[in-house]
Enzyme design. Sequence first.
Site, PDB file in Angstrom:
ATOM      1  N   SER A  97      -9.684  -0.531   7.338  1.00  0.00           N
ATOM      2  CA  SER A  97      -9.135  -0.282   6.004  1.00  0.00           C
ATOM      3  C   SER A  97      -8.474  -1.479   5.330  1.00  0.00           C
ATOM      4  O   SER A  97      -8.161  -1.410   4.148  1.00  0.00           O
ATOM      5  CB  SER A  97      -8.140   0.880   6.044  1.00  0.00           C
ATOM      6  N   LYS A 149       0.850  -1.206   0.000  1.00  0.00           N
ATOM      7  CA  LYS A 149       0.000   0.000   0.000  1.00  0.00           C
ATOM      8  C   LYS A 149       0.880   1.248   0.000  1.00  0.00           C
ATOM      9  O   LYS A 149       1.956   1.255   0.626  1.00  0.00           O
ATOM     10  CB  LYS A 149      -0.890  -0.030   1.246  1.00  0.00           C
ATOM     11  N   SER A 174      -9.703   1.934   3.209  1.00  0.00           N
ATOM     12  CA  SER A 174      -8.856   2.698   2.319  1.00  0.00           C
ATOM     13  C   SER A 174      -7.895   1.841   1.493  1.00  0.00           C
ATOM     14  O   SER A 174      -7.356   2.313   0.510  1.00  0.00           O
ATOM     15  CB  SER A 174      -8.049   3.710   3.132  1.00  0.00           C
TER      16      SER A 174
END
Lengths: 95, 489
Positions: B181, B82, B157
Amino acid sequence: MSLTPDEIRHIASLARVGLTADELEQYRSQMEVILDNFQVLQEADTEGVRPTGHSVPLENVFREDEPSNSLDKEETLANAPRREDDYFRVRVVLE
Amino acid sequence: MNMADDLHNLTVHETRDLLDRRQVSSVELTQAHLDRIERLERQLKAYVTVTDERALEQAREADVRIAAGEAYPLTGVPMQIKDNICTRGIATTCSSRMLEGFVPPYDATVVKRLQAQHAVILGKGNMDEFAMGSSTENSAFFPTHNPWDTERVPGGSSGGPAAAVAAGEAMASLGSDTGGSIRQPAALCGIVGMKPTYGLVSRYGLVAFASSLDQIGPLTRNVTDCALVLDAITGHDPRDATSLPQPGGGYATALTRDVTGMRIGVPKEYFVEGIDPEVAEAIRQAVAVLEGMGASVDWNASLPSTPYALAVYYIIAPSECSANLARYDGVKYGFSDHEAGSMWDELEGTRRQGFGAEVKRRIMLGTYSLSSGYYDAYYLKAQKVRTVISREFQEAFQRYDVLITPTTPTTAFRLGEKTEDPLQMYLSDICTIPANIAGIPGISLPCGFVNGLPVGMQVLGPALGEEAVLRAAFAYEQATQWHTARPEL
């Protein structure tokens, strides 16, 4: 929960996020709805309850004070928006 | 089978066998994933940066290690990271204009640990800006699309990581989970995602959002892979003062499908208003599978303070965010507004142009909650209720080994459906937030489909109860086939 235009301007000036007049009004009305929703917390019984800042039961974490290399200077300064010699260049603070 | 066509469908542990028996090389595997990325990215947008040359170089090095018989579980395995996890020499943007072009001078500890195993890093995953959001629509660059229906969001997210793993653009990815997330996008994309116990995985090099809640964890296509990645990244790190002294690890070898006598609680507060009845039914059926395997289930467990969790979270997280994001001042790194006339104008100009709407909204909310006159009513009250919620979990885990809930109230929603109403967006995290508040581990795994869209089941355990969480998840997975479904792309 009502938020006045003065309050929202004050918060915006503390946060320094440079909101326009339209954004101030939009955030004001959205935050009113969100803060209204937070009122549910007032129903929770927290008499005598201590606040939790962290979920981990650790305090005063120490390590050996051993010298080691810090980050590479050139690599670190490579991200500086403005650089002068080996310094970060900033705007004049006191005129 | 034509192996070259199917390499992107393999799991990490299947790949391990093929790599070690030299039936496939890491270079072939990595190239297959890069080809897959090349073919699908126009539709999915799961990557902010693809590091193809570096990845192939790492793959060649991994092949050398494998040939020398020095392979670790992740050696040669192509993974994504990420984009809020620092990678030395590779841009780490947090999907924000503020950090566009920012190249970290160091690696996050988790990245170092993957490199120590000679994993291959394919690139960086798209996300909601600074991890604030539940749909990846808050990325300053582009939204990510759900591989099961590209008109829907992948969740957030960690939407890029979840979409990439679901679509075969990476075998696994690392995400971060502050209020769901990792787990929420894993559920919406039909994969496995785990938030470990707070402190089990080092946060050093994770760009801070809400430091008392943030935790790094794996996104994978099955539970075994989740355990393998978790094994690789856990462990004490002196560079993170909240890192637990316990070493962790050993999760993959501890996996067993035996749940005889396991005590499962199904808390009723997670099945209330806003939950899609078909999602709720899928979860109940999943729990019944475990019951059929010998677990004892209390269908009427209760965590009465659950309705307070959302408010607690949306006070504490923005408060910590408003403090953490004060560092973006245009001086040391990141975007800087050179046009401004004075220091203060520059600071405001930098933050006005560098941050997107949701980040500013959270900074405003946090600044408000922490400001004088409101601190006691909001921030302090939220911290006290945090204590109440944590205690309730502790008491529940006296009676149950694990709790099982839906991961999300609904399946994936449409792009644009919730962008105009921040509170509706916040509500999509309602089932995942309590675990962050209490610092306990949680996993989401596939447990069915509603109208062709994946449903995720969440298993929660006590602090450092990763083994029980993974055991319940593994047992369910072994008894079902949901995890083998792949989107048609």
